[in-house]
Design a protein around this motif. Structure first.
Motif, PDB file in Angstrom:
ATOM      1  N   GLY A 180      28.303 -17.286  25.104  1.00  0.00           N
ATOM      2  CA  GLY A 180      27.418 -16.130  25.128  1.00  0.00           C
ATOM      3  C   GLY A 180      27.672 -15.198  26.304  1.00  0.00           C
ATOM      4  O   GLY A 180      28.792 -15.091  26.814  1.00  0.00           O
ATOM      5  N   SER A 181      26.615 -14.548  26.759  1.00  0.00           N
ATOM      6  CA  SER A 181      26.733 -13.557  27.824  1.00  0.00           C
ATOM      7  C   SER A 181      25.635 -13.753  28.844  1.00  0.00           C
ATOM      8  O   SER A 181      24.643 -14.441  28.596  1.00  0.00           O
ATOM      9  CB  SER A 181      26.654 -12.133  27.251  1.00  0.00           C
ATOM     10  OG  SER A 181      25.422 -11.950  26.571  1.00  0.00           O
TER      11      SER A 181
ATOM     12  N   ALA B 160      30.448 -11.664  30.098  1.00  0.00           N
ATOM     13  CA  ALA B 160      30.642 -13.096  29.898  1.00  0.00           C
ATOM     14  C   ALA B 160      30.529 -13.812  31.240  1.00  0.00           C
ATOM     15  O   ALA B 160      30.710 -13.202  32.300  1.00  0.00           O
ATOM     16  CB  ALA B 160      32.003 -13.357  29.258  1.00  0.00           C
TER      17      ALA B 160
ATOM     18  N   GLN C 262      35.223 -11.364  29.071  1.00  0.00           N
ATOM     19  CA  GLN C 262      35.331 -11.864  27.703  1.00  0.00           C
ATOM     20  C   GLN C 262      36.743 -12.365  27.423  1.00  0.00           C
ATOM     21  O   GLN C 262      37.722 -11.781  27.891  1.00  0.00           O
ATOM     22  CB  GLN C 262      34.991 -10.764  26.699  1.00  0.00           C
ATOM     23  CG  GLN C 262      33.531 -10.345  26.674  1.00  0.00           C
ATOM     24  CD  GLN C 262      33.329  -9.171  25.738  1.00  0.00           C
ATOM     25  OE1 GLN C 262      34.052  -8.163  25.796  1.00  0.00           O
ATOM     26  NE2 GLN C 262      32.342  -9.284  24.856  1.00  0.00           N
TER      27      GLN C 262
ATOM     28  N   GLY D 179      31.245 -14.901  19.401  1.00  0.00           N
ATOM     29  CA  GLY D 179      30.004 -14.398  19.987  1.00  0.00           C
ATOM     30  C   GLY D 179      30.238 -13.453  21.141  1.00  0.00           C
ATOM     31  O   GLY D 179      31.290 -12.825  21.275  1.00  0.00           O
ATOM     32  N   ASP D 180      29.237 -13.360  22.028  1.00  0.00           N
ATOM     33  CA  ASP D 180      29.256 -12.386  23.117  1.00  0.00           C
ATOM     34  C   ASP D 180      30.401 -12.595  24.099  1.00  0.00           C
ATOM     35  O   ASP D 180      30.793 -11.659  24.800  1.00  0.00           O
ATOM     36  CB  ASP D 180      27.943 -12.448  23.905  1.00  0.00           C
ATOM     37  CG  ASP D 180      26.752 -11.961  23.098  1.00  0.00           C
ATOM     38  OD1 ASP D 180      26.925 -11.662  21.904  1.00  0.00           O
ATOM     39  OD2 ASP D 180      25.646 -11.897  23.661  1.00  0.00           O
ATOM     40  N   CYS D 181      30.939 -13.811  24.207  1.00  0.00           N
ATOM     41  CA  CYS D 181      31.998 -14.079  25.183  1.00  0.00           C
ATOM     42  C   CYS D 181      33.384 -13.770  24.632  1.00  0.00           C
ATOM     43  O   CYS D 181      34.381 -13.966  25.329  1.00  0.00           O
ATOM     44  CB  CYS D 181      31.951 -15.533  25.662  1.00  0.00           C
ATOM     45  SG  CYS D 181      32.410 -16.745  24.406  1.00  0.00           S
TER      46      CYS D 181
ATOM     47  N   PRO E   4      28.046  -7.291  20.783  1.00  0.00           N
ATOM     48  CA  PRO E   4      27.370  -8.536  21.144  1.00  0.00           C
ATOM     49  C   PRO E   4      25.997  -8.638  20.482  1.00  0.00           C
ATOM     50  O   PRO E   4      24.962  -8.440  21.121  1.00  0.00           O
ATOM     51  CB  PRO E   4      27.257  -8.447  22.668  1.00  0.00           C
ATOM     52  CG  PRO E   4      27.187  -6.984  22.954  1.00  0.00           C
ATOM     53  CD  PRO E   4      28.026  -6.315  21.901  1.00  0.00           C
ATOM     54  N   ARG E   5      25.980  -8.960  19.196  1.00  0.00           N
ATOM     55  CA  ARG E   5      24.740  -9.051  18.445  1.00  0.00           C
ATOM     56  C   ARG E   5      24.661 -10.417  17.754  1.00  0.00           C
ATOM     57  O   ARG E   5      25.675 -11.049  17.477  1.00  0.00           O
ATOM     58  CB  ARG E   5      24.659  -7.955  17.374  1.00  0.00           C
ATOM     59  CG  ARG E   5      24.643  -6.534  17.910  1.00  0.00           C
ATOM     60  CD  ARG E   5      24.526  -5.549  16.763  1.00  0.00           C
ATOM     61  NE  ARG E   5      24.712  -4.172  17.186  1.00  0.00           N
ATOM     62  CZ  ARG E   5      24.838  -3.153  16.346  1.00  0.00           C
ATOM     63  NH1 ARG E   5      24.798  -3.368  15.030  1.00  0.00           N
ATOM     64  NH2 ARG E   5      25.002  -1.922  16.801  1.00  0.00           N
TER      65      ARG E   5
ATOM     66  N   ALA F 169      27.625 -13.020  15.837  1.00  0.00           N
ATOM     67  CA  ALA F 169      27.831 -14.451  16.079  1.00  0.00           C
ATOM     68  C   ALA F 169      27.643 -15.251  14.802  1.00  0.00           C
ATOM     69  O   ALA F 169      28.382 -16.213  14.539  1.00  0.00           O
ATOM     70  CB  ALA F 169      26.861 -14.931  17.160  1.00  0.00           C
TER      71      ALA F 169
END
Length: 436
Positions: free
Chosen positions: A123-124, A281, A298, A317-319, A333-334, A338
């Protein structure tokens, strides 16, 4: 497949990582040819878009927590409590930090965990851009613990104002929210209601119309800058009608103990500050063991979601920095991204185990929805769902927003159980004993 099981390690139990671990466990867990392990530094999971409601106090954290150990037991994967700190791609191991409890005792020692296929889904975290005072005085909303901490501080601020012997000072019960993306905007609307609910429980020294103030601060020229302008304008009207002060084109220069200093020198007094502007990230991913990363840490991935320098390491995902063909931007990044990537990787793993060529991920933008608490919701539906984009508001938008969470629950509990809970009002499955 025979012999030693193929070891799939998923690091990060957010929306994508947990959905993927659950699906892989259901598919391969009983067969013995594949061993699926989920690693997360927390003991429980909460869908991240709910954090603003936990922070505002309109949602009880305990009602929506999923215990990783129980989920692993029910869905035939393994759960490892720990935080990834490093990677050795030659030896194919990840490095885990020791786990220390609240009393300073070691739960798990520093260790390594081997893999054949590694999926990074961590994630982030909040990006405060190095703003002075942000780490010391602003509360981010990355975890349930931080959301709970903010809610406690808000309740304490109201109690303090009720019982102090001096008049309530200007700014004492003000909340400044830095960043008018989805999280900041949703929090502003939710707080307008919940703060007044708190005061209604006998805190008669506080005048909510005079003493309470919520300020939403955004550096861009409009709120919700990543979403269509129609959504931004509709949301702005609702917030201003509620009395939320919205400041755009306002860059924060410093976060103080009692407020915010803007770049133009203005001071905004505030007892509580939330930082909801920007994500990146986690720092440990930056060029980890030679993998390619971008400026916000990321992992750069190919269309197969494999990292650019290692076929055995995937990211979602966000990373993950995954390009969208034909566009300058990466996959956003939503939660919906993901979810889609987790579904895609389930099929990818099947092809990988069979030695077949991998497919390329195609992101489908189904639109954007913003929950504005009890008042409303706004959003747009688009793409393959309806063929074109159109604005939705009110009850239908709230229903669609809730359906996103139900999609996540269906991936974790199954469609039948999720539908049953929706119709009957029953709760999600829980272990028979407390595991966290």
């Amino acid at each position: 497949m025979t012999g030693t099981p193929h070891r799939i390690v998923i690091v990060g139990g957010g929306a994508g990582g947990l959905e993927l671990a659950t699906a892989l466990g259901d598919k391969y867990g009983d067969a013995g040819a594949v061993r699926v392990t989920l690693v997360d530094r927390s003991r429980t999971h909460i869908w991240k878009p709910l954090l603003h409601a936990i922070a505002a106090g309109s949602l009880r954290r305990s009602q929506h927590e999923l215990n990783y150990l129980a989920q692993a037991h029910w869905h035939h994967f393994h759960y490892r409590l720990g935080e990834m700190t490093g990677l050795d791609r030659v030896r194919k191991v990840i490095k885990l930090a020791p786990v220390i409890d609240d009393e300073g005792r070691e739960v798990n020692p520093e260790s390594e965990l081997g893999y054949d296929t590694l999926i990074v889904a961590v994630g982030s975290v909040t990006n405060d851009f190095g703003t002075p005072g942000a780490k010391e005085h602003a509360v981010p909303l990355e975890t349930p613990e931080q959301a709970t901490r903010f809610n406690r501080r808000m309740v304490n601020a109201c109690l303090r104002a009720q019982h102090q012997h001096t008049p309530i000072e200007p700014g004492q019960l003000h909340v400044a929210i830095i960043g008018a993306g989805a999280t900041g905007t949703e929090l502003a609307a939710e707080l307008h209601h919940t703060a007044r609910e708190i005061i209604a429980y006998g805190l008669d020294k506080i005048d909510p119309e005079h003493d309470l103030k919520i300020v939403l601060i955004e550096a861009a020229d409009r709120i919700l800058p990543a979403l269509p302008e129609r959504i931004s304008q509709a949301t702005l009207k609702l917030l201003t009608d509620l009395g939320v002060e919205v400041r755009t084109r306002a860059r924060v220069a410093e976060v103080l103990a009692d407020g915010i200093k803007l770049a133009d020198g203005q001071l905004i007094p505030s007892e509580l500050v939330v930082w909801a502007a920007g994500v990146r990230a986690p720092d440990f991913l930056k060029e980890i063991d030679g993998l390619e990363t971008n400026r916000i840490n990321q992992l750069v991935v190919r269309p197969t979601l494999q990292t650019s320098r290692d076929d055995d390491v995937f990211a979602l995902g966000d990373c993950a920095a995954c390009a969208i063909p034909g566009y300058e931007n990466n996959v956003p990044p939503r939660a919906q991204a993901a979810h889609q990537e987790a579904e895609f990787l389930l099929a990818q793993i099947e092809k990988r185990l069979a030695g077949q060529p991998l497919d390329e991920f195609r992101y489908r933008d189904l639109g954007s929805l913003v929950s504005l608490g009890k008042y409303s919701a706004v959003g747009n539906l688009m793409g393959s769902l309806v063929g074109k984009s159109f604005l939705i508001e009110g009850y239908f938008a709230r229903f669609m927003y809730r359906s996103l969470y139900k999609m996540h629950e269906a991936a974790l509990y199954g469609r039948g159980r999720t539908l049953l809970s929706l119709l009957s009002g029953s709760t999600r499955p829980t272990p028979t004993v407390k595991l966290h």
